[in-house]
Design a protein around this motif. Structure first.
Motif, PDB file in Angstrom:
ATOM      1  N   SER A   1      35.270  -6.659  -1.097  1.00 10.39           N
ATOM      2  CA  SER A   1      36.017  -7.399  -2.107  1.00 10.39           C
ATOM      3  C   SER A   1      35.415  -7.071  -3.461  1.00 10.39           C
ATOM      4  CB  SER A   1      35.969  -8.909  -1.837  1.00 10.39           C
ATOM      5  OG  SER A   1      34.661  -9.414  -2.061  1.00 10.39           O
ATOM      6  N   LYS A   2      35.906  -7.730  -4.500  1.00 15.39           N
ATOM      7  CA  LYS A   2      35.403  -7.448  -5.838  1.00 15.39           C
ATOM      8  C   LYS A   2      33.919  -7.750  -5.971  1.00 15.39           C
ATOM      9  CE  LYS A   2      36.713  -8.245 -10.670  1.00 15.39           C
ATOM     10  NZ  LYS A   2      37.604  -9.015 -11.577  1.00 15.39           N
ATOM     11  N   SER A   3      33.415  -8.688  -5.170  1.00  9.77           N
ATOM     12  CA  SER A   3      32.028  -9.124  -5.291  1.00  9.77           C
ATOM     13  C   SER A   3      31.169  -8.833  -4.071  1.00  9.77           C
ATOM     14  CB  SER A   3      31.976 -10.631  -5.580  1.00  9.77           C
ATOM     15  OG  SER A   3      32.635 -11.364  -4.558  1.00  9.77           O
ATOM     16  N   VAL A   4      31.747  -8.310  -2.988  1.00 12.54           N
ATOM     17  CA  VAL A   4      31.004  -8.087  -1.745  1.00 12.54           C
ATOM     18  C   VAL A   4      30.983  -6.608  -1.405  1.00 12.54           C
ATOM     19  CG1 VAL A   4      30.871  -8.582   0.722  1.00 12.54           C
ATOM     20  CG2 VAL A   4      31.591 -10.379  -0.866  1.00 12.54           C
ATOM     21  N   HIS A   5      29.784  -6.089  -1.168  1.00 14.41           N
ATOM     22  CA  HIS A   5      29.605  -4.671  -0.835  1.00 14.41           C
ATOM     23  C   HIS A   5      28.714  -4.567   0.394  1.00 14.41           C
ATOM     24  CE1 HIS A   5      28.708  -0.331  -2.464  1.00 14.41           C
ATOM     25  NE2 HIS A   5      29.501  -0.351  -1.417  1.00 14.41           N
ATOM     26  N   VAL A   6      29.143  -3.782   1.388  1.00 12.62           N
ATOM     27  CA  VAL A   6      28.384  -3.584   2.618  1.00 12.62           C
ATOM     28  C   VAL A   6      28.018  -2.110   2.740  1.00 12.62           C
ATOM     29  CG1 VAL A   6      28.386  -3.814   5.126  1.00 12.62           C
ATOM     30  CG2 VAL A   6      29.620  -5.488   3.719  1.00 12.62           C
ATOM     31  N   ASN A   7      26.750  -1.828   3.058  1.00  9.95           N
ATOM     32  CA  ASN A   7      26.291  -0.458   3.267  1.00  9.95           C
ATOM     33  C   ASN A   7      25.721  -0.307   4.667  1.00  9.95           C
ATOM     34  OD1 ASN A   7      26.446   1.270   0.732  1.00  9.95           O
ATOM     35  ND2 ASN A   7      25.563  -0.611  -0.079  1.00  9.95           N
ATOM     36  N   MET A   8      26.094   0.779   5.341  1.00  9.13           N
ATOM     37  CA  MET A   8      25.593   1.084   6.676  1.00  9.13           C
ATOM     38  C   MET A   8      24.857   2.423   6.630  1.00  9.13           C
ATOM     39  SD  MET A   8      29.158  -0.087   8.387  1.00  9.13           S
ATOM     40  CE  MET A   8      29.940   0.333   6.819  1.00  9.13           C
ATOM     41  N   TYR A   9      23.656   2.454   7.185  1.00  7.83           N
ATOM     42  CA  TYR A   9      22.783   3.617   7.088  1.00  7.83           C
ATOM     43  C   TYR A   9      22.431   4.162   8.469  1.00  7.83           C
ATOM     44  CZ  TYR A   9      21.613   1.951   2.334  1.00  7.83           C
ATOM     45  OH  TYR A   9      21.655   1.523   1.039  1.00  7.83           O
ATOM     46  N   GLY A  10      22.283   5.468   8.543  1.00 11.06           N
ATOM     47  CA  GLY A  10      21.643   6.127   9.666  1.00 11.06           C
ATOM     48  C   GLY A  10      20.657   7.130   9.088  1.00 11.06           C
ATOM     49  N   GLY A  11      19.448   7.138   9.591  1.00 12.81           N
ATOM     50  CA  GLY A  11      18.457   8.002   8.960  1.00 12.81           C
ATOM     51  C   GLY A  11      17.348   8.439   9.886  1.00 12.81           C
ATOM     52  N   TYR A  12      16.371   9.099   9.296  1.00 17.46           N
ATOM     53  CA  TYR A  12      15.324   9.751  10.072  1.00 17.46           C
ATOM     54  C   TYR A  12      14.017   9.677   9.295  1.00 17.46           C
ATOM     55  CZ  TYR A  12      13.191  13.407  13.012  1.00 17.46           C
ATOM     56  OH  TYR A  12      12.393  14.108  13.882  1.00 17.46           O
ATOM     57  N   TYR A  13      13.014   9.002   9.881  1.00 20.55           N
ATOM     58  CA  TYR A  13      11.657   8.985   9.326  1.00 20.55           C
ATOM     59  C   TYR A  13      10.932  10.250   9.781  1.00 20.55           C
ATOM     60  CZ  TYR A  13      12.193   3.887   8.669  1.00 20.55           C
ATOM     61  OH  TYR A  13      12.615   2.634   8.300  1.00 20.55           O
ATOM     62  N   PHE A  14      10.230  10.913   8.858  1.00 22.59           N
ATOM     63  CA  PHE A  14       9.460  12.092   9.260  1.00 22.59           C
ATOM     64  C   PHE A  14       8.245  12.279   8.350  1.00 22.59           C
ATOM     65  CE2 PHE A  14      12.564  13.484   6.176  1.00 22.59           C
ATOM     66  CZ  PHE A  14      11.950  14.465   5.425  1.00 22.59           C
ATOM     67  N   SER A  15       7.286  13.082   8.832  1.00 26.88           N
ATOM     68  CA  SER A  15       6.033  13.367   8.111  1.00 26.88           C
ATOM     69  C   SER A  15       5.325  12.080   7.717  1.00 26.88           C
ATOM     70  CB  SER A  15       6.294  14.224   6.865  1.00 26.88           C
ATOM     71  OG  SER A  15       6.835  15.463   7.217  1.00 26.88           O
ATOM     72  N   GLY A  16       5.298  11.110   8.640  1.00 26.50           N
ATOM     73  CA  GLY A  16       4.669   9.825   8.361  1.00 26.50           C
ATOM     74  C   GLY A  16       3.198   9.805   8.708  1.00 26.50           C
ATOM     75  N   GLU A  17       2.464   8.938   8.015  1.00 28.25           N
ATOM     76  CA  GLU A  17       1.036   8.777   8.253  1.00 28.25           C
ATOM     77  C   GLU A  17       0.648   7.327   8.011  1.00 28.25           C
ATOM     78  OE1 GLU A  17      -2.503  11.695   7.223  1.00 28.25           O
ATOM     79  OE2 GLU A  17      -2.098  10.404   5.501  1.00 28.25           O
ATOM     80  N   MET A  18      -0.236   6.800   8.852  1.00 30.88           N
ATOM     81  CA  MET A  18      -0.765   5.447   8.708  1.00 30.88           C
ATOM     82  C   MET A  18      -2.261   5.538   8.458  1.00 30.88           C
ATOM     83  SD  MET A  18      -0.520   2.257  11.429  1.00 30.88           S
ATOM     84  CE  MET A  18       1.263   2.386  11.507  1.00 30.88           C
ATOM     85  N   GLU A  19      -2.749   4.817   7.445  1.00 33.14           N
ATOM     86  CA  GLU A  19      -4.166   4.914   7.060  1.00 33.14           C
ATOM     87  C   GLU A  19      -4.753   3.526   6.851  1.00 33.14           C
ATOM     88  OE1 GLU A  19      -6.419   7.823   4.087  1.00 33.14           O
ATOM     89  OE2 GLU A  19      -5.432   6.196   2.994  1.00 33.14           O
ATOM     90  N   GLN A  20      -5.989   3.364   7.292  1.00 33.00           N
ATOM     91  CA  GLN A  20      -6.736   2.134   7.036  1.00 33.00           C
ATOM     92  C   GLN A  20      -7.648   2.346   5.846  1.00 33.00           C
ATOM     93  OE1 GLN A  20     -10.035   0.695   7.152  1.00 33.00           O
ATOM     94  NE2 GLN A  20     -10.119  -0.574   8.984  1.00 33.00           N
ATOM     95  N   SER A  21      -7.700   1.381   4.912  1.00 32.67           N
ATOM     96  CA  SER A  21      -8.332   1.604   3.613  1.00 32.67           C
ATOM     97  C   SER A  21      -9.851   1.721   3.672  1.00 32.67           C
ATOM     98  CB  SER A  21      -7.953   0.472   2.651  1.00 32.67           C
ATOM     99  OG  SER A  21      -8.430  -0.779   3.140  1.00 32.67           O
ATOM    100  N   GLN A  22     -10.527   0.871   4.444  1.00 34.24           N
ATOM    101  CA  GLN A  22     -11.988   0.814   4.403  1.00 34.24           C
ATOM    102  C   GLN A  22     -12.626   2.065   4.991  1.00 34.24           C
ATOM    103  OE1 GLN A  22     -12.679  -1.299   2.222  1.00 34.24           O
ATOM    104  NE2 GLN A  22     -13.663  -3.051   3.196  1.00 34.24           N
ATOM    105  N   THR A  23     -12.117   2.503   6.130  1.00 36.21           N
ATOM    106  CA  THR A  23     -12.703   3.670   6.796  1.00 36.21           C
ATOM    107  C   THR A  23     -11.987   4.967   6.433  1.00 36.21           C
ATOM    108  OG1 THR A  23     -11.253   3.394   8.716  1.00 36.21           O
ATOM    109  CG2 THR A  23     -13.363   2.228   8.754  1.00 36.21           C
TER     110      THR A  23
END
Length: 300
Positions: free
Chosen positions: A258-280
């Protein structure tokens, strides 16, 4: 941290605030809806973290309320509030510095508030300053040490064609880490149907990056793009934090219900990810994975 290879992709909602505030200021005289409310849901299946058999699954809720108010032809102000709940369910085979067998972090609360001041000295230039405050902490930590703050400054130039191009810098004093990040903002109308811009809508793609959009008609538009995402949150009260960095590519279908309502649908792919702990500074790679998201936006 000094400027790095991912400097052009600002994480979190700071860049979203900067870009939407700046472009919103250009349209303030024509805006009939000063408020915007967003709800988004993101889901991704199990992905392996490291090579010890540990896996985690992501389900995220994002809620945001933003407002923009023109003061006169030159000045406008804006504000936003946000709450995100990140549910990272773990399947632990062997504990390590990132996650414990006994009390694994798995639920993150993230609260944010931001302001913006926009100034238009003439028809071509727009200037913006936007401070932001955020708290992001897991179920294994408290909010007391989870504060981060930042400020974004930006200038955008409007060409005679109406296309907009801007540069800015974000200073982010994140949990146990400081970043200074320059970035590019763009809204470039290629022709009547195609536009190159930054993906503002809530969703797993994040607000930073680039998106090429195609407008099919008044009700439907489609896009594809990519962005670099960074998420950082406290997992122990002694400034021990986890940072997740990754690339995301996505396809999007948008429906103007409608004039005030917008819906978005996504499909995607996570890649080249890394998880790091700060202290060590212990880090492990995240397995590539598909994801899906839907966002619901109401203007009023």
């Amino acid at each position: 941290m000094t400027v790095s290879n991912n400097a052009k992709f600002v994480s979190g909602s700071i860049l979203a605030l900067a870009l939407s505030s700046s472009i919103g200021s250009a349209q303030a005289a024509y805006s009939y809806s000063p408020f915007k409310f967003n709800v988004a849901r993101t889901s991704a299946p199990n992905a392996q973290v490291g090579d010890q058999g540990n896996e985690f699954k992501r389900d995220v809720w994002m809620i945001g309320l933003a407002a923009t108010m023109p003061l006169n032809r030159q000045w406008s102000i804006g504000a936003n509030l946000g709450y995100d709940n990140l549910d990272y369910g773990w399947k632990i085979n062997q504990g390590n510095q990132l996650v414990s067998n006994e009390v694994p972090w798995n639920s993150i609360n993230r609260y944010s508030v931001g302001l913006s001041v926009n100034y238009r000295p003439n028809e071509q230039w727009m200037l913006m300053l936007a401070p932001k405050l955020q708290y992001a902490y897991a179920n294994t930590a408290s909010s007391s040490n989870a504060e981060s703050y930042g400020v974004v400054g930006m200038g955008m130039y409007r060409f005679e064609s109406g296309n907009m191009l801007g540069m800015g810098v974000a200073y982010l004093n994140d949990i146990s880490k400081v970043r200074t990040i320059p970035y590019l903002a763009v809204k470039w109308q290629i022709n009547d149907n195609w536009v190159l811009t930054n993906p503002f809508q809530a969703g797993f793609s994040g607000p930073a990056g680039l998106e090429l959009r195609y407008k099919l008609n008044d009700d439907w538009d489609f896009g594809f793009g990519s962005s670099r995402r960074t998420e950082r949150f406290l997992v122990e009260d002694d400034d021990v934090s986890i940072e997740i960095e990754e690339w995301v590519s996505f396809l999007r279908a948008g429906w103007q219900a409608s004039k005030s309502v917008h819906v978005n649908m996504y499909g995607g792919y996570y890649f080249s990810g890394e998880m790091e702990q700060s202290q060590t500074e212990f880090s492990q790679e995240i397995e590539n994975q598909f994801a899906g998201a839907v966002s619901f936006e109401v203007k009023f």
